[in-house]
Design a protein around this motif. Structure first.
Motif, short mmCIF file in Angstrom:
data_model
loop_
_atom_site.label_atom_id
_atom_site.label_comp_id
_atom_site.label_asym_id
_atom_site.label_seq_id
_atom_site.Cartn_x
_atom_site.Cartn_y
_atom_site.Cartn_z
N ILE A 157 -47.10 -49.83 5.52
CA ILE A 157 -46.63 -48.58 6.12
C ILE A 157 -47.66 -48.03 7.10
O ILE A 157 -48.86 -48.29 6.97
CB ILE A 157 -46.30 -47.52 5.04
N ASP A 158 -47.18 -47.27 8.07
CA ASP A 158 -48.02 -46.81 9.18
C ASP A 158 -49.30 -46.11 8.73
O ASP A 158 -50.39 -46.40 9.23
CB ASP A 158 -47.22 -45.86 10.08
N ILE A 159 -49.18 -45.18 7.80
CA ILE A 159 -50.32 -44.34 7.43
C ILE A 159 -51.44 -45.18 6.81
O ILE A 159 -52.63 -44.92 7.04
CB ILE A 159 -49.87 -43.21 6.46
N CYS A 160 -51.08 -46.23 6.06
CA CYS A 160 -52.08 -47.09 5.43
C CYS A 160 -52.66 -48.08 6.44
O CYS A 160 -53.87 -48.34 6.44
CB CYS A 160 -51.47 -47.84 4.26
N LEU A 161 -51.81 -48.63 7.31
CA LEU A 161 -52.29 -49.58 8.30
C LEU A 161 -53.20 -48.90 9.33
O LEU A 161 -54.20 -49.47 9.76
CB LEU A 161 -51.11 -50.25 9.00
N ILE A 181 -62.77 -43.67 -13.13
CA ILE A 181 -61.94 -42.49 -13.44
C ILE A 181 -60.90 -42.27 -12.34
O ILE A 181 -59.73 -42.00 -12.61
CB ILE A 181 -62.84 -41.25 -13.60
N SER A 182 -61.34 -42.40 -11.09
CA SER A 182 -60.46 -42.19 -9.95
C SER A 182 -59.32 -43.20 -9.92
O SER A 182 -58.16 -42.84 -9.70
CB SER A 182 -61.26 -42.27 -8.65
N ASP A 183 -59.64 -44.47 -10.15
CA ASP A 183 -58.60 -45.52 -10.14
C ASP A 183 -57.59 -45.30 -11.25
O ASP A 183 -56.38 -45.52 -11.07
CB ASP A 183 -59.25 -46.90 -10.28
N HIS A 184 -58.06 -44.88 -12.40
CA HIS A 184 -57.16 -44.63 -13.53
C HIS A 184 -56.21 -43.48 -13.21
O HIS A 184 -55.00 -43.56 -13.47
CB HIS A 184 -57.96 -44.31 -14.79
N ALA A 185 -56.75 -42.42 -12.61
CA ALA A 185 -55.92 -41.26 -12.26
C ALA A 185 -54.92 -41.62 -11.17
O ALA A 185 -53.76 -41.20 -11.20
CB ALA A 185 -56.80 -40.10 -11.81
N ALA A 186 -55.37 -42.42 -10.18
CA ALA A 186 -54.49 -42.81 -9.08
C ALA A 186 -53.34 -43.68 -9.58
O ALA A 186 -52.19 -43.55 -9.13
CB ALA A 186 -55.28 -43.55 -8.01
N ALA A 187 -53.63 -44.57 -10.53
CA ALA A 187 -52.60 -45.45 -11.07
C ALA A 187 -51.51 -44.67 -11.80
O ALA A 187 -50.33 -44.99 -11.73
CB ALA A 187 -53.23 -46.48 -12.01
N SER A 188 -51.92 -43.60 -12.48
CA SER A 188 -50.95 -42.80 -13.24
C SER A 188 -50.05 -41.98 -12.33
O SER A 188 -49.00 -41.51 -12.75
CB SER A 188 -51.69 -41.87 -14.21
N ARG A 189 -50.45 -41.82 -11.04
CA ARG A 189 -49.66 -41.01 -10.11
C ARG A 189 -49.10 -41.85 -8.97
O ARG A 189 -48.74 -41.32 -7.92
CB ARG A 189 -50.54 -39.89 -9.54
N LEU A 190 -49.03 -43.14 -9.18
CA LEU A 190 -48.65 -44.06 -8.12
C LEU A 190 -47.28 -43.74 -7.53
O LEU A 190 -47.05 -43.89 -6.34
CB LEU A 190 -48.66 -45.49 -8.66
N LYS A 221 -56.68 -46.18 -1.50
CA LYS A 221 -56.61 -47.33 -2.42
C LYS A 221 -55.99 -48.54 -1.74
O LYS A 221 -56.52 -49.67 -1.84
CB LYS A 221 -55.78 -46.93 -3.65
N VAL A 222 -54.90 -48.34 -1.02
CA VAL A 222 -54.26 -49.45 -0.30
C VAL A 222 -55.20 -50.03 0.74
O VAL A 222 -55.33 -51.25 0.89
CB VAL A 222 -52.95 -48.97 0.36
N CYS A 223 -55.88 -49.14 1.48
CA CYS A 223 -56.80 -49.56 2.53
C CYS A 223 -57.94 -50.40 1.96
O CYS A 223 -58.31 -51.44 2.51
CB CYS A 223 -57.35 -48.33 3.26
N THR A 224 -58.50 -49.96 0.84
CA THR A 224 -59.60 -50.70 0.20
C THR A 224 -59.14 -52.08 -0.23
O THR A 224 -59.84 -53.09 -0.03
CB THR A 224 -60.13 -49.92 -1.01
N ASP A 225 -57.96 -52.16 -0.83
CA ASP A 225 -57.43 -53.46 -1.28
C ASP A 225 -57.20 -54.39 -0.08
O ASP A 225 -57.51 -55.59 -0.15
CB ASP A 225 -56.12 -53.26 -2.04
N LEU A 226 -56.67 -53.85 1.01
CA LEU A 226 -56.43 -54.67 2.19
C LEU A 226 -57.74 -55.20 2.78
O LEU A 226 -57.84 -56.37 3.17
CB LEU A 226 -55.68 -53.86 3.25
N MET A 227 -58.75 -54.35 2.84
CA MET A 227 -60.04 -54.79 3.40
C MET A 227 -60.67 -55.87 2.53
O MET A 227 -61.26 -56.82 3.04
CB MET A 227 -60.99 -53.59 3.54
N ASN A 228 -60.55 -55.73 1.22
CA ASN A 228 -61.13 -56.72 0.31
C ASN A 228 -60.49 -58.09 0.47
O ASN A 228 -61.14 -59.12 0.25
CB ASN A 228 -61.00 -56.25 -1.14
#
Length: 664
Positions: A351-355, A455-464, A320-327
């Motif tokens: 953070i390293d893992i996302c970058l 559905i995926s984005d909603h689930a990811a947001a609830s577990r942020l 999710k972080v990677c997609t937002d950064l690319m956009n």
């Protein structure tokens, strides 16, 4: 519960084909289930496959639980019963269980069965005959008949090993790659957008141990995606959207274990094939499978699954972080290079893992090499991108990174490097000479992916705020899991022993392999690697550019061509990358005092070329004749003569980010 032996599971009458093809010879026992085994009569008994039935009467199968879980997973993938779906079927208990659940799901709530031929509408099973054994064709036919009896249409795809059959050491990997290629080809031909595969929790556990022994990071330990978009290896052009076609691969059984597969087969009253080669300890996944199978503790499996689940949570967050950064920070140009905005990216705050994932996604897209970027290369890229403002250049993972002209180091150009050593000529010249076909395509896949993302984005947001492994190195994953009480001491020790065993085997194998590799060296791209294109044909160059040329209806300016036009007399042209001599040649042509087509075209092309960074120019395709004379640079509009019409469209095989994927 009473146990007994029977030829048929739950009174199911065996098919005529089975009755004539198999003979009852032995019974195989397992701690939980008694199986009757019937070997398929093969000319090679060593590799015979077994048709098995549940010969015991185990506890009552909770069919409702399996149906509800499958329905929930299909909804999470954005799928509905009216969608056209393919099933990857081998005949084993996993894929037969998938057939049972998919058939039930397809027909629930309405008949769903074609009254003409009796098959379920919109459901196709694909059986791959790898052709690695003489009896494989007969076995594939036998499995096809079994699946057809379930009311599922079936097609057999026969592998053609053009470059020879794979060697023993690479057999499983090569067979797996060929299998996906053959299944994908059938899906594209049949206009099917979705493929279901029967991977389950045991497969994830095996993959976790395997990758742990190879020092994979947290993202790799997340295992295979629940849903992922896969793209045709040879260009399948979606003319409507001008992109390479794809299919959505969904694994709806990841929450279930192997024992569940047997229960579902019992519920569906289905036999299955057991392939003895799957028990061969020559293959690493088989060894791990055997080791895990010997551990009967339910605690071990549940704790291992909990660790994998945490890795998948981390993977979903990083994606999710990677997609937002690319956009927000990546601009892709039609000339085939990308521009990274460091002021927006703020790499020191990521953070390293996302970058690392962000950089890997960009470089894989530009180079069109879908390989993981690990170890020293990943660290090198992190250090480079964080040294802002950027002052130097870097070559890594098939790409050339350099400061954008006039940006004062706040922007980076990422272009394809044509000077990198490649492991094979095939990768250097990954070309498809097939004519692009204007096949109609639907928008179903786009809607399916859109629904799945929601559905995926909603689930990811609830577990942020539940992500645990963001800053955990691969060697510390097990220790961190123990600290979080995800692993008990016994499970921690057991996983560590499995990891150590496979790590030692891998090190030994790598040392042996390095001796062999040293004899061959690395195949470097050379000027002798030539690619030719004929008039009116399409060529897919380096998985990046779709190129075409033809003679126009305009009269050739023979006078300006010296009376012998090199374009009109060319029967084919060579495609290669641009070199420095090419733009020097354009500059020389532009200084001519005449007003010929080549002079005017070169002047226009040079104006366009000036807007392209020098580093990116080298990845542009050019067309030359057999003497090496520059005839066209389609990307910037240069043509030697008015009788030549050439085009080069940047059309990457795999899009930025690798397409849709979900690790829910």
């Amino acid at each position: 519960m009473a146990r007994g032996l029977s030829l048929c599971s739950n009174g199911r009458k065996p098919s005529t084909l089975l009755s004539s093809s198999i003979a009852r010879v032995s019974f195989a026992f397992s701690p939980k289930t008694l199986l009757a085994s019937y070997p398929f009569q093969s000319r090679h008994p060593k590799f015979s496959r077994l048709f098995c039935k549940l010969a015991s009467v185990p506890e009552t199968v909770d069919a409702t639980k399996y149906k509800e879980l499958f329905n929930r997973r299909m909804t999470m993938a954005g799928l509905k019963p009216h969608h056209r779906i393919a099933l990857g079927v081998s005949g084993g208990p996993d894929s037969m269980a998938l057939c049972v659940l998919a058939a039930k799901w397809k027909t629930q709530g309405f008949s769903g069965v074609n009254k003409t031929d009796g098959f379920i509408d919109g459901l196709l099973a694909i059986v791959v005959d790898h052709g690695l054994r003489q009896e494989s064709k007969d076995e594939a036919q036998l499995v096809s008949c079994r699946v057809s009896e379930m009311g599922i249409r079936c097609e057999i795809a026969h592998c053609d090993w053009v470059n020879g059959k794979p060697k023993q050491g690479h057999l499983q990997e090569a067979a797996r790659e060929m299998r996906y290629q053959m299944i994908s080809n059938v899906c594209f031909r049949q206009q099917i957008d979705v493929l279901l595969i029967a991977h389950h929790a045991d497969d994830q556990a095996e993959l976790f141990i395997l990758r742990l022994s190879r020092s994979s990071g947290v993202l790799g330990l997340a295992g295979t995606a629940f849903a992922s978009e896969i793209f045709s290896r040879s260009l399948q052009l979606d003319v409507k959207h001008m992109k390479n076609r794809s299919i959505l691969l969904v694994r709806p059984l990841l929450d279930l274990w192997k024992e569940d597969m047997y229960k579902i087969c019992q519920w569906g009253r289905q036999d299955w094939v057991e392939d003895p080669t799957n028990r061969s300890q020559l293959f690493v996944r088989n060894r791990i499978r055997t080791s895990i199978g010997n551990l009967q503790s339910g605690t071990f499996k549940s704790e291992l699954q909990a660790v994998i689940s945490e890795c998948r949570q981390t993977r979903s967050f990083a994606d999710k972080v990677c997609t937002d950064l690319m956009n927000h920070t990546v601009t892709v140009t039609e000339k085939g290079y990308a521009v990274l905005d460091l002021e927006r990216l703020k790499p020191t705050e990521v953070i390293d893992i996302c970058l690392s994932k962000y950089l890997a996604a960009v470089l894989q897209f530009i180079s069109q090499r879908q390989r993981p970027i690990r170890g020293n290369t990943s660290k090198l890229l992190l250090n480079y991108i964080r040294a802002s403002p950027c002052r130097t250049s870097l070559t890594a993972a098939g790409c050339y990174l350099s400061p954008a002209p006039g940006s004062k180091g706040t922007k980076i150009i990422v272009s394809c490097s044509v000077d990198c050593p490649l492991p094979s000529k095939t990768e250097l010249l990954n070309i498809c000479f097939n004519e692009v076909q204007n096949k109609p395509t639907s928008d179903d896949l786009g809607q399916i992916i859109s629904d799945s993302k929601e559905i995926s984005d909603h689930a990811a947001a609830s577990r942020l705020f539940e992500v645990q492994f963001l800053d955990v190195a691969s060697e510390s994953v097990l220790s961190e899991a123990r600290e979080l009480n995800l692993l008990s001491e016994s499970t921690y020790t057991t996983i560590g022993l499995l990891q150590m065993d496979e790590t030692n085997r891998f090190i030994t194998k790598t040392e042996d392999k390095s001796v062999d590799d040293s004899e061959h060296g690395t195949n470097i791209a050379s000027s002798s690697d030539k690619v030719h294109i004929w008039p009116g044909k399409n060529i897919y160059f380096m998985n990046r550019f779709l190129i075409r040329w033809k003679l126009s209806d305009h009269q050739c300016e023979e006078a300006s061509c010296g009376g012998n036009c090199p374009v009109s007399t060319a029967t084919s042209m060579e495609v290669r990358h641009m070199v420095e001599y090419d733009w020097l040649h354009l500059a020389e042509l532009s200084r001519c005092s005449n007003t010929s087509h080549s002079t005017l075209s070169s002047r226009k092309a040079l104006r366009s070329l000036k807007s392209i960074p020098a580093a990116a120019r080298r990845s542009l395709p050019v067309l030359v004749n057999h003497c090496g004379l520059l005839l066209s640079v389609p990307a910037i509009g240069f043509s030697y003569c008015s009788c030549l019409v050439a085009s080069a469209v940047f059309l990457p095989r795999v899009p930025l980010g690798g397409g849709h994927s979900s690790f829910l």
